[in-house]
Design a protein around this motif. Structure first.
Motif, short mmCIF file in Angstrom:
data_model
loop_
_atom_site.label_atom_id
_atom_site.label_comp_id
_atom_site.label_asym_id
_atom_site.label_seq_id
_atom_site.Cartn_x
_atom_site.Cartn_y
_atom_site.Cartn_z
N ALA A 22 26.93 34.38 52.50
CA ALA A 22 27.82 35.00 53.48
C ALA A 22 27.25 34.87 54.89
N SER A 23 25.92 34.94 55.03
CA SER A 23 25.31 34.86 56.35
C SER A 23 25.46 33.47 56.97
N SER A 24 25.76 32.47 56.16
CA SER A 24 25.90 31.10 56.68
C SER A 24 27.35 30.73 56.99
N LEU A 25 28.29 31.65 56.73
CA LEU A 25 29.70 31.33 56.90
C LEU A 25 30.09 31.29 58.38
N PRO A 26 31.05 30.43 58.74
CA PRO A 26 31.64 30.52 60.08
C PRO A 26 32.50 31.77 60.17
N ALA A 27 32.90 32.11 61.36
CA ALA A 27 33.76 33.28 61.54
C ALA A 27 35.04 33.11 60.75
N GLY A 28 35.51 34.18 60.15
CA GLY A 28 36.75 34.11 59.38
C GLY A 28 36.77 35.21 58.33
N PRO A 29 37.91 35.49 57.76
CA PRO A 29 38.04 36.55 56.76
C PRO A 29 37.50 36.11 55.41
N ILE A 30 37.27 37.09 54.55
CA ILE A 30 36.86 36.85 53.17
C ILE A 30 37.92 37.43 52.25
N LEU A 31 38.41 36.61 51.33
CA LEU A 31 39.32 37.06 50.28
C LEU A 31 38.49 37.28 49.02
N TRP A 32 38.77 38.38 48.33
CA TRP A 32 37.93 38.82 47.21
C TRP A 32 38.82 39.10 45.99
N PRO A 33 39.13 38.06 45.21
CA PRO A 33 40.07 38.24 44.10
C PRO A 33 39.47 38.85 42.83
N SER A 34 38.18 39.17 42.82
CA SER A 34 37.59 39.70 41.59
C SER A 34 37.26 41.19 41.68
N VAL A 35 37.81 41.89 42.66
CA VAL A 35 37.60 43.33 42.75
C VAL A 35 38.07 43.98 41.45
N SER A 36 37.31 44.96 40.96
CA SER A 36 37.56 45.50 39.62
C SER A 36 37.86 46.99 39.65
N PRO A 37 38.78 47.47 38.80
CA PRO A 37 39.02 48.90 38.69
C PRO A 37 38.21 49.55 37.56
N SER A 38 37.56 48.74 36.71
CA SER A 38 36.79 49.32 35.61
C SER A 38 35.56 50.02 36.16
N VAL A 39 34.99 50.94 35.39
CA VAL A 39 33.84 51.71 35.87
C VAL A 39 32.67 50.79 36.19
N MET A 40 32.28 49.95 35.23
CA MET A 40 31.13 49.08 35.46
C MET A 40 31.42 48.05 36.55
N GLY A 41 32.63 47.51 36.55
CA GLY A 41 32.99 46.54 37.57
C GLY A 41 33.00 47.16 38.96
N HIS A 42 33.53 48.39 39.06
CA HIS A 42 33.57 49.07 40.35
C HIS A 42 32.16 49.34 40.86
N LEU A 43 31.28 49.81 39.99
CA LEU A 43 29.91 50.09 40.41
C LEU A 43 29.20 48.81 40.84
N ARG A 44 29.48 47.72 40.16
CA ARG A 44 28.95 46.41 40.59
C ARG A 44 29.48 46.05 41.98
N ASP A 45 30.77 46.27 42.18
CA ASP A 45 31.39 45.91 43.46
C ASP A 45 30.77 46.68 44.63
N VAL A 46 30.68 48.01 44.48
CA VAL A 46 30.20 48.82 45.60
C VAL A 46 28.68 48.74 45.75
N GLY B 272 46.74 45.59 36.67
CA GLY B 272 47.73 46.62 36.90
C GLY B 272 47.19 48.04 36.89
N ASP B 273 45.87 48.19 36.69
CA ASP B 273 45.30 49.54 36.59
C ASP B 273 44.35 49.85 37.74
N PHE B 274 44.55 49.20 38.89
CA PHE B 274 43.65 49.42 40.03
C PHE B 274 43.63 50.89 40.44
N HIS B 275 44.75 51.59 40.26
CA HIS B 275 44.84 52.99 40.66
C HIS B 275 43.91 53.89 39.85
N THR B 276 43.47 53.46 38.67
CA THR B 276 42.70 54.35 37.80
C THR B 276 41.32 54.67 38.37
#
Length: 381
Positions: A74-98, A118-122
């Protein structure tokens, strides 16, 4: 040069999450017909073709080390947004993400999570993540959902300016060319058995037993039908139960099961051969099934439940029909759509729905409209 970075799971393994991430990257990449320089970071563990090919311990070790690699990248990237399609709503996945992904991306970049479940709200309701989930949202520049219905599920936790809707699409390896779809819509459906396709992981809540019972019901009504099931079993017990059920109502002679099909040309052929694609799903984490988009591409009318994003995917009586997750309701929907003029209209409507909402050109336009409103100057260079 205009650029965007994508952080997510790319194939292998070849599962739905990895496929949609690769499709998104290719859609935007100038090397594949897009207009952007796409930088990719692969979060997938080296697992081979299937997730089960690596132990849980090895996978955990991989993700624990991913933070340092991601930070350097990430530190080597040019300016621009990041899209993150693997964000997770599961407990273990969420803890990994944050704990790993977001800190590695830094705080100065705009990060847009792309939700494919479909369970991102959980995560806002679970006792182990309800306190950290709001912090995740505060850090994100936006959350991209696949439908308005899925976005609305999170309305009480995510402000409207951060809730964005962009549809899924499919890749050229399975998309049916317009001329092939047109030829299918003009074929006769009279004088032969009705061909029904169920293509999905063989997960009970996807509704394959409902389809099986609907086939038996159609046969009981005197309707000639051929049903093809394609997908991997979760267990040998599920497979045995399927065939026991098939023989009990007498549906077995009209049923074939192909197992998992990974050849994209074969998948395309299955959709083109089918008169109807059926998905009576109640799958708890269902979002926007790629299989429905693939069927629409092939001008195959869809019969499905009003579940997750599906009510926004097909138009009842135009590109398909809705049915309750019930064998009689599913059989009724198939029987009501068999008359040639009705089927012709549904078939043409299916492809028209695909072209308008889910074709790569349509979805690329949705993404470019979103990207055009992002702040980084690289997108306007």
């Amino acid at each position: 040069m205009s650029s965007v970075a994508i952080v997510g799971r790319f194939p292998p393994p070849l599962d739905g999450q990895a496929v949609v991430t690769r499709t998104l990257a290719d859609l935007l990449d100038r090397e594949h017909g897009g207009t952007l320089d796409v930088r990719r970071f692969n979060l997938s563990a080296p697992e081979g073709d299937q997730i089960s090919d690596v132990s849980r311990g090895d996978r955990l070790k991989h993700y624990l080390g991913a933070g340092a690699r991601l930070r350097t990248w990430a530190s080597s990237l040019p300016a621009g947004p990041i899209l993150w399609p693997s964000v997770s709503p599961s407990v273990m996945g969420h803890l990994r993400d944050v704990g790993t992904v977001l800190p590695a991306l830094g705080r100065e970049r705009e990060v847009y999570a792309v939700v494919h479940r479909g369970d991102f709200h959980t995560q806002f309701e679970h006792p182990l993540t309800r306190w950290t989930a709001p912090g995740l949202i505060r850090r994100l520049a936006g959350v991209v959902f696949l439908s308005h219905g899925l976005a609305e599920r999170c309305a009480q936790w995510i402000p409207p300016e951060k809730r964005i809707v962009v549809h899924n699409t499919i890749g050229p390896d399975v998309e049916v060319p317009p001329e092939a779809a047109r030829a299918k819509s003009e074929r006769s459906v009279s004088g032969r058995p009705v061909r029904v396709l169920f293509l999905s992981g063989m997960i009970p809540s996807k509704g394959y037993l409902v389809v099986l019972d609907a086939i038996a019901e159609l046969q009981h009504r005197g309707v000639e039908v051929e049903a093809t099931f394609a997908g991997r079993w979760l267990s040998a017990e599920d497979e045995r139960a399927f065939w026991t059920r098939a023989h009990a109502p007498g549906a077995a002679r009209a049923v074939r099961h192909l197992g998992g099909v990974s050849d994209r040309a074969e998948i395309q052929r299955l959709y083109l051969d089918a008169d109807f694609f059926v998905l009576p799903t109640t799958y708890p984490i269902e979002a926007q099934p790629l299989t429905i988009i693939e069927a629409l591409s092939a001008a195959t009318p869809v019969i499905a439940t009003r579940h997750a994003s599906i009510p926004e995917m097909i138009e009842d009586g135009v590109s398909g029909r809705f049915a309750a997750p019930d064998a009689n309701a599913l059989a009724d929907a198939v029987e009501a759509s068999m008359e040639p003029n009705v089927w012709f209209a549904l078939s043409r409507g299916a492809r028209a729905r695909y072209d308008a909402a889910f074709a790569p050109e349509a979805v690329r336009a949705q993404w470019m409209e979103l990207l055009a409103h992002m702040r980084p100057a690289s997108l306007h260079a």
